[in-house]
Design a protein around this motif. Structure first.
Motif, PDB file in Angstrom:
ATOM      1  N   UNK A 204      -0.072  -5.110  -8.299  1.00 57.57           N
ATOM      2  CA  UNK A 204       0.993  -6.100  -8.450  1.00 57.57           C
ATOM      3  C   UNK A 204       2.030  -6.045  -7.327  1.00 57.57           C
ATOM      4  N   UNK A 205       2.146  -4.925  -6.663  1.00 60.39           N
ATOM      5  CA  UNK A 205       3.238  -4.715  -5.710  1.00 60.39           C
ATOM      6  C   UNK A 205       3.124  -5.656  -4.509  1.00 60.39           C
ATOM      7  N   UNK A 206       4.259  -6.132  -4.057  1.00 57.00           N
ATOM      8  CA  UNK A 206       4.277  -7.026  -2.891  1.00 57.00           C
ATOM      9  C   UNK A 206       4.627  -6.282  -1.611  1.00 57.00           C
ATOM     10  N   UNK A 207       5.117  -5.039  -1.745  1.00 56.45           N
ATOM     11  CA  UNK A 207       5.495  -4.253  -0.578  1.00 56.45           C
ATOM     12  C   UNK A 207       4.718  -2.954  -0.508  1.00 56.45           C
ATOM     13  N   UNK A 208       5.117  -2.058   0.393  1.00 59.16           N
ATOM     14  CA  UNK A 208       4.420  -0.776   0.547  1.00 59.16           C
ATOM     15  C   UNK A 208       4.479   0.054  -0.726  1.00 59.16           C
ATOM     16  N   UNK A 209       3.434   0.846  -0.967  1.00 57.99           N
ATOM     17  CA  UNK A 209       3.360   1.717  -2.147  1.00 57.99           C
ATOM     18  C   UNK A 209       2.963   3.118  -1.717  1.00 57.99           C
ATOM     19  N   UNK A 210       3.742   4.099  -2.150  1.00 54.15           N
ATOM     20  CA  UNK A 210       3.382   5.509  -2.003  1.00 54.15           C
ATOM     21  C   UNK A 210       3.023   6.048  -3.382  1.00 54.15           C
ATOM     22  N   UNK A 211       1.830   6.609  -3.514  1.00 52.35           N
ATOM     23  CA  UNK A 211       1.365   7.202  -4.764  1.00 52.35           C
ATOM     24  C   UNK A 211       1.405   8.713  -4.600  1.00 52.35           C
ATOM     25  N   UNK A 212       2.167   9.394  -5.443  1.00 51.02           N
ATOM     26  CA  UNK A 212       2.285  10.847  -5.336  1.00 51.02           C
ATOM     27  C   UNK A 212       1.440  11.474  -6.432  1.00 51.02           C
ATOM     28  N   UNK A 213       0.397  12.189  -6.036  1.00 53.26           N
ATOM     29  CA  UNK A 213      -0.543  12.740  -7.003  1.00 53.26           C
ATOM     30  C   UNK A 213      -1.267  13.942  -6.424  1.00 53.26           C
ATOM     31  N   UNK A 214      -1.675  14.848  -7.310  1.00 52.57           N
ATOM     32  CA  UNK A 214      -2.559  15.933  -6.936  1.00 52.57           C
ATOM     33  C   UNK A 214      -3.985  15.649  -7.348  1.00 52.57           C
ATOM     34  N   UNK A 215      -4.279  14.380  -7.672  1.00 55.22           N
ATOM     35  CA  UNK A 215      -5.600  13.958  -8.139  1.00 55.22           C
ATOM     36  C   UNK A 215      -6.247  13.068  -7.082  1.00 55.22           C
ATOM     37  N   UNK A 216      -7.356  13.551  -6.512  1.00 54.48           N
ATOM     38  CA  UNK A 216      -8.015  12.803  -5.436  1.00 54.48           C
ATOM     39  C   UNK A 216      -8.632  11.493  -5.917  1.00 54.48           C
ATOM     40  N   UNK A 217      -8.799  11.314  -7.223  1.00 57.26           N
ATOM     41  CA  UNK A 217      -9.372  10.059  -7.730  1.00 57.26           C
ATOM     42  C   UNK A 217      -8.602   8.841  -7.212  1.00 57.26           C
ATOM     43  N   UNK A 218      -7.308   9.018  -6.983  1.00 50.45           N
ATOM     44  CA  UNK A 218      -6.479   7.887  -6.579  1.00 50.45           C
ATOM     45  C   UNK A 218      -6.603   7.554  -5.097  1.00 50.45           C
ATOM     46  N   UNK A 219      -7.404   8.309  -4.365  1.00 46.90           N
ATOM     47  CA  UNK A 219      -7.682   7.944  -2.971  1.00 46.90           C
ATOM     48  C   UNK A 219      -8.313   6.559  -2.886  1.00 46.90           C
ATOM     49  N   UNK A 220      -8.942   6.122  -3.980  1.00 45.72           N
ATOM     50  CA  UNK A 220      -9.589   4.807  -3.967  1.00 45.72           C
ATOM     51  C   UNK A 220      -8.596   3.666  -3.770  1.00 45.72           C
ATOM     52  N   UNK A 221      -7.309   3.926  -3.972  1.00 44.23           N
ATOM     53  CA  UNK A 221      -6.288   2.879  -3.830  1.00 44.23           C
ATOM     54  C   UNK A 221      -5.723   2.780  -2.415  1.00 44.23           C
ATOM     55  N   UNK A 222      -6.124   3.691  -1.543  1.00 44.57           N
ATOM     56  CA  UNK A 222      -5.624   3.680  -0.165  1.00 44.57           C
ATOM     57  C   UNK A 222      -6.060   2.389   0.534  1.00 44.57           C
TER      58      UNK A 222
END
Length: 301
Positions: free
Chosen positions: A128-146
């Motif tokens: 949904x975000x219209x601007x930059x997003x930083x995702x802070x996580x220790x879970x590599x599963x979220x690399x898919x959102x890069x």
């Protein structure tokens, strides 16, 4: 900035000594560690918006229906009507309500949705975000959102949050040979014991990366299985063919949702605690004056 909150408080729990206790002797190491994490993130990155994404259901039934082994080894108690109870260290579980109360008192948005993991909330907010997003996580599963084009990156804590691995597409390609969406295909092919994902027997990370490089995507690999002219080895073709039932459902399990029905909330980073008296009371009750003071200072513009 989107926080994978459980991932961060687990890290805080194991990174801050359990000798950190409230006046009544209750361990509060995860609480103090998380508040200090957030204070440092705000200080270093100053996001416009900050959302603590929560696991309302750490093992959603819809994922388990597709792959019954999904996170099964982490179940402490199975339930009929609600989320299964996850195995959690005895001294961590009582700290979670304190964490939630502290986030609410500071006015930091806390979002979880029944039937979904924090990853799914993060996926939806990122979409949904219209601007930059930083995702802070220790879970590599979220690399898919890069996604460099849309300015989506993952900040992965290496040591506390003072040292963060900035995960962008260049880093992913160098490390795994894939981009963000390709990471989900890589993960489901190689499997992930920590999530109970079996993967395709005989196909590890390097082979999965080579197959994705050669055929572009999971769909391309499946097409290669059906193409007698493709350069799959006989063993690869056999293993992939035998794994079709798993490969048919694994993408829905591995890919984070992007359409979670989120409740209304205000994501804006507060400039000061929303409920200062409650923050002070929590600090006194749980012996968190230092962490509360540091986070309050970090929030000031």
């Amino acid at each position: 900035m989107l926080l994978d909150t459980a991932s961060l408080y687990y890290r805080a729990y194991f990174g801050v000594p359990d000798s950190v206790k409230a006046p009544d002797g209750t361990p509060v190491n995860a609480v103090r560690g998380l508040l200090d994490f957030i204070g440092r993130l705000v200080q270093d990155h100053r996001p416009d918006d900050l959302v603590a994404c929560m696991d309302a259901d750490w093992r959603p039934h819809w994922r388990v229906e597709l792959i019954p082994s999904y996170k099964a080894h982490r179940v402490a108690v199975e339930t009929e009507t609600g989320p299964d109870v996850e195995e959690t260290p005895d001294t961590l579980a009582p700290q979670v309500p304190i964490i939630e109360a502290a986030l609410d008192a500071f006015g930091i948005a806390r979002v979880g949705v029944a039937g979904y993991e924090a990853d799914d909330v993060i996926g939806t907010l990122t979409a949904r975000a219209s601007g930059p997003v930083d995702i802070v996580t220790g879970d590599r599963d979220l690399y898919q959102l890069v996604d460099d084009a849309r300015q989506r990156r993952v900040l992965y804590p290496l040591k506390g949050v003072g040292t963060l691995q900035v995960t962008d597409e260049a880093w992913l390609r160098e490390k795994y040979g894939v981009d963000g969406p390709g990471y989900a295909d890589l993960a489901l092919l190689r499997g992930d014991p920590s999530d109970g994902l079996p993967g395709v027997p005989g196909i590890g990370e390097k082979t999965a990366a080579k197959l994705l490089d050669a055929y572009g995507s999971l769909a391309g690999i499946i097409a290669a299985v059906d193409d007698p002219r493709s350069k799959l080895t006989p063993a690869q073709r056999k293993r992939l063919d035998e794994s079709r039932p798993y490969l048919a459902v694994a993408p829905k399990v591995v890919q984070v949702a992007a359409d979670v029905p989120l409740p209304p909330f205000d994501p804006a980073l507060p400039a000061a605690p929303a409920q200062p008296e409650l923050v002070d009371a929590l600090a006194r009750r749980w012996g968190l004056s230092g962490a509360v003071s540091r986070l309050s200072s970090a929030l000031r513009p």
